[in-house]
Design an enzyme around this catalytic site. Structure first.
Site, PDB file in Angstrom:
ATOM      1  N   ASP A 261       0.887  -1.252  -0.109  1.00 12.65           N
ATOM      2  CA  ASP A 261       0.071  -0.146  -0.078  1.00 12.65           C
ATOM      3  C   ASP A 261       0.891   1.281  -0.021  1.00 12.65           C
ATOM      4  OD1 ASP A 261      -2.572  -1.216  -0.295  1.00 12.65           O
ATOM      5  OD2 ASP A 261      -2.284  -1.692   2.185  1.00 12.65           O
TER       6      ASP A 261
ATOM      7  N   ASN B  46      -4.901   8.706   1.520  1.00 10.38           N
ATOM      8  CA  ASN B  46      -5.100   7.997   2.965  1.00 10.38           C
ATOM      9  C   ASN B  46      -5.723   9.145   3.959  1.00 10.38           C
ATOM     10  OD1 ASN B  46      -4.770   5.415   2.324  1.00 10.38           O
ATOM     11  ND2 ASN B  46      -3.014   5.165   3.702  1.00 10.38           N
ATOM     12  N   GLU B  47      -4.805   9.773   4.263  1.00 13.55           N
ATOM     13  CA  GLU B  47      -5.001  10.865   5.465  1.00 13.55           C
ATOM     14  C   GLU B  47      -3.999  12.072   5.491  1.00 13.55           C
ATOM     15  OE1 GLU B  47      -2.372   8.592   6.217  1.00 13.55           O
ATOM     16  OE2 GLU B  47      -3.959   7.223   7.219  1.00 13.55           O
TER      17      GLU B  47
ATOM     18  N   ASP C  96      -2.698  13.623  21.776  1.00  9.02           N
ATOM     19  CA  ASP C  96      -1.613  13.015  20.793  1.00  9.02           C
ATOM     20  C   ASP C  96      -1.811  13.647  19.451  1.00  9.02           C
ATOM     21  OD1 ASP C  96      -0.735  11.593  23.097  1.00  9.02           O
ATOM     22  OD2 ASP C  96      -0.447   9.667  22.024  1.00  9.02           O
TER      23      ASP C  96
ATOM     24  N   ALA D  20      -5.945   9.535  21.067  1.00  5.03           N
ATOM     25  CA  ALA D  20      -5.628   9.658  22.598  1.00  5.03           C
ATOM     26  C   ALA D  20      -5.911  11.329  22.949  1.00  5.03           C
ATOM     27  CB  ALA D  20      -4.289   9.430  23.081  1.00  5.03           C
TER      28      ALA D  20
HETATM   29  P1  NAD Z   1       3.558   0.964   7.082  1.00  7.88           P
HETATM   30  O1  NAD Z   1       4.652   0.217   6.160  1.00  7.88           O
HETATM   31  O2  NAD Z   1       3.831   1.387   8.463  1.00  7.88           O
HETATM   32  O3  NAD Z   1       2.471   0.335   6.734  1.00  7.88           O
HETATM   33  C1  NAD Z   1       1.216   0.548   7.609  1.00  7.88           C
HETATM   34  C2  NAD Z   1       0.071  -0.504   7.116  1.00  7.88           C
HETATM   35  O4  NAD Z   1      -1.033   0.128   6.868  1.00  7.88           O
HETATM   36  C3  NAD Z   1       0.430  -1.467   6.033  1.00  7.88           C
HETATM   37  O5  NAD Z   1      -0.056  -2.821   6.638  1.00  7.88           O
HETATM   38  C4  NAD Z   1      -0.436  -1.108   4.896  1.00  7.88           C
HETATM   39  O6  NAD Z   1      -0.978  -2.335   4.210  1.00  7.88           O
HETATM   40  C5  NAD Z   1      -1.531  -0.440   5.676  1.00  7.88           C
HETATM   41  N1  NAD Z   1      -2.224   0.430   4.886  1.00  7.88           N
HETATM   42  C6  NAD Z   1      -2.308   1.406   4.009  1.00  7.88           C
HETATM   43  N2  NAD Z   1      -2.976   2.034   3.793  1.00  7.88           N
HETATM   44  C7  NAD Z   1      -4.189   1.414   3.873  1.00  7.88           C
HETATM   45  C8  NAD Z   1      -5.330   1.477   3.756  1.00  7.88           C
HETATM   46  N3  NAD Z   1      -5.789   2.566   2.961  1.00  7.88           N
HETATM   47  N4  NAD Z   1      -6.288   0.650   4.118  1.00  7.88           N
HETATM   48  C9  NAD Z   1      -5.924  -0.338   4.927  1.00  7.88           C
HETATM   49  N5  NAD Z   1      -4.327  -0.752   5.268  1.00  7.88           N
HETATM   50  C10 NAD Z   1      -3.569   0.181   4.949  1.00  7.88           C
HETATM   51  O7  NAD Z   1       3.275   2.415   6.294  1.00  7.88           O
HETATM   52  P2  NAD Z   1       3.157   2.418   4.799  1.00  7.88           P
HETATM   53  O8  NAD Z   1       3.000   1.214   3.989  1.00  7.88           O
HETATM   54  O9  NAD Z   1       3.956   3.643   4.290  1.00  7.88           O
HETATM   55  O10 NAD Z   1       1.646   3.087   4.755  1.00  7.88           O
HETATM   56  C11 NAD Z   1       1.510   4.557   5.224  1.00  7.88           C
HETATM   57  C12 NAD Z   1       0.152   4.415   5.948  1.00  7.88           C
HETATM   58  O11 NAD Z   1       0.449   3.698   7.290  1.00  7.88           O
HETATM   59  C13 NAD Z   1      -0.282   5.821   6.446  1.00  7.88           C
HETATM   60  O12 NAD Z   1      -0.888   6.589   5.378  1.00  7.88           O
HETATM   61  C14 NAD Z   1      -1.292   5.423   7.365  1.00  7.88           C
HETATM   62  O13 NAD Z   1      -2.592   5.281   7.414  1.00  7.88           O
HETATM   63  C15 NAD Z   1      -0.509   4.110   8.075  1.00  7.88           C
HETATM   64  N6  NAD Z   1      -0.261   4.035   9.283  1.00  7.88           N
HETATM   65  C16 NAD Z   1      -1.172   3.491  10.220  1.00  7.88           C
HETATM   66  C17 NAD Z   1      -0.693   3.393  11.436  1.00  7.88           C
HETATM   67  C18 NAD Z   1      -1.700   2.633  12.447  1.00  7.88           C
HETATM   68  O14 NAD Z   1      -2.333   1.817  11.994  1.00  7.88           O
HETATM   69  N7  NAD Z   1      -1.485   2.592  13.866  1.00  7.88           N
HETATM   70  C19 NAD Z   1       0.356   4.279  12.266  1.00  7.88           C
HETATM   71  C20 NAD Z   1       1.017   5.034  11.238  1.00  7.88           C
HETATM   72  C21 NAD Z   1       0.627   4.993   9.808  1.00  7.88           C
END
Ligand code: NAD
Length: 265
Positions: A51, A123-124, A152, A187
């Site tokens: 992703d 995404n966000e 947070d 948080a």
């Molecule tokens: P990463 O390698 O840390 O992976 C984050 C995970 O999020 C991976 O498993 C990826 O498959 C999943 N992911 C990404 N977009 C998704 C979506 N639209 N729906 C479901 N799962 C999704 O980081 P990355 O691969 O560079 O992805 C960046 C994304 O990581 C950010 O956009 C953010 O949404 C996500 N993220 C999640 C958390 C959390 O869940 N606590 C924390 C920080 C970032």
């Protein structure tokens, strides 16, 4: 058809891309030409990886081309094809008119030190204090005071981003056909002194959320990009005017993706 590729940086992904290039070059039924960058206006961008690779691809190539994801790691949320299915994918490319799924984005204007910059995310957007102390931000909805957030951080997600970070903080999953953005808390502090709504808010198209930041330095995340910003006065978010277009050569409904990703494959 002009094709560009964006790869995750690992040997297996490069090997899959090499195989795909060979197969597409030998393809008798459709002429495919590989292009190197956005200036050559590809029709199709193939993201090979996860992703995160797809997020990189959309920021590199923007809103013009169609996107297809091939996942070389665990099942990706944005990816439709596995490396073992390259022949099936090429057959689909030759014979099927794809359905174009358009995913809304989050559009934001960041005003820092008196200068306003436009940004967007698939995404966000995530905002946190740059140090470990709490983020403090006034939240206005459509110009009206709503609350003062302390905690947070805050996430403003798109519908397709609702299954990413937003889901991890108990935000709702929103179908991408609903043009909306979602404000979720990370948080928040809720006690006798400080109070927030403590629920995610889903805002329709044309509604706007404005975050008036009190901290001198914040960490701003837009999909994969993260940076420290100084003197941010406000961040305004709404549903983006542009959408990211995915070419779907086979049926994989959104709720099926959700089930596969989070319940059972
Ligand atoms: P990463 O390698 O840390 O992976 C984050 C995970 O999020 C991976 O498993 C990826 O498959 C999943 N992911 C990404 N977009 C998704 C979506 N639209 N729906 C479901 N799962 C999704 O980081 P990355 O691969 O560079 O992805 C960046 C994304 O990581 C950010 O956009 C953010 O949404 C996500 N993220 C999640 C958390 C959390 O869940 N606590 C924390 C920080 C970032």
């Amino acid at each position: 058809m002009k094709i560009a590729t964006v790869l995750r940086n690992d040997d297996y992904t490069r090997e899959v891309e090499e195989r795909l290039r060979e197969k597409l070059s030998a393809n008798q039924e459709r002429t495919c030409r590989f292009v190197k960058d956005v200036s050559e206006h590809p029709d199709l961008v193939l993201s090979i990886g996860g992703d995160g690779t797809l997020l990189e691809a959309v920021h590199e190539y923007g809103f013009e081309p169609h996107y297809v994801g091939i996942h070389t790691g665990h099942l990706g949320f944005y990816a439709d094809w596995r490396p073992e299915e390259l022949d099936e994918f090429i057959h689909a490319l030759n014979h099927i008119t794809p359905l174009i799924a358009e995913y809304p984005t989050v559009q934001c204007r960041v005003t820092a030190a008196g200068v306003t910059t436009s940004k967007w995310a698939l995404n966000e957007l995530v905002i946190r204090n740059a140090s470990l102390s709490t983020l403090v931000a006034r939240v206005l909805i459509n110009g009206e005071e709503f609350e003062t957030f302390r905690g947070d951080g805050l996430i403003v997600s798109s519908p397709s981003g609702s299954t990413a970070y937003n889901k991890a903080v108990d935000g709702a999953i929103v179908h991408p056909s609903i043009e909306a953005i979602q404000l979720s808390e990370i948080a928040s502090i809720n006690n006798q002194t400080y109070r927030t709504i403590d629920s995610s808010l889903v805002l329709p198209k044309h509604h706007e959320v404005e975050l008036i930041v009190k901290n001198p330095k914040i960490m701003l995340g837009l999909d994969r990009e993260q940076a420290v910003w100084k003197d941010v006065q406000s961040i305004t978010c709404r549903v983006g005017t542009d959408k990211v277009k995915f070419a779907r050569y086979r049926k994989l409904p959104f709720w099926g993706r959700v089930r596969k990703a989070f319940i059972t494959d």
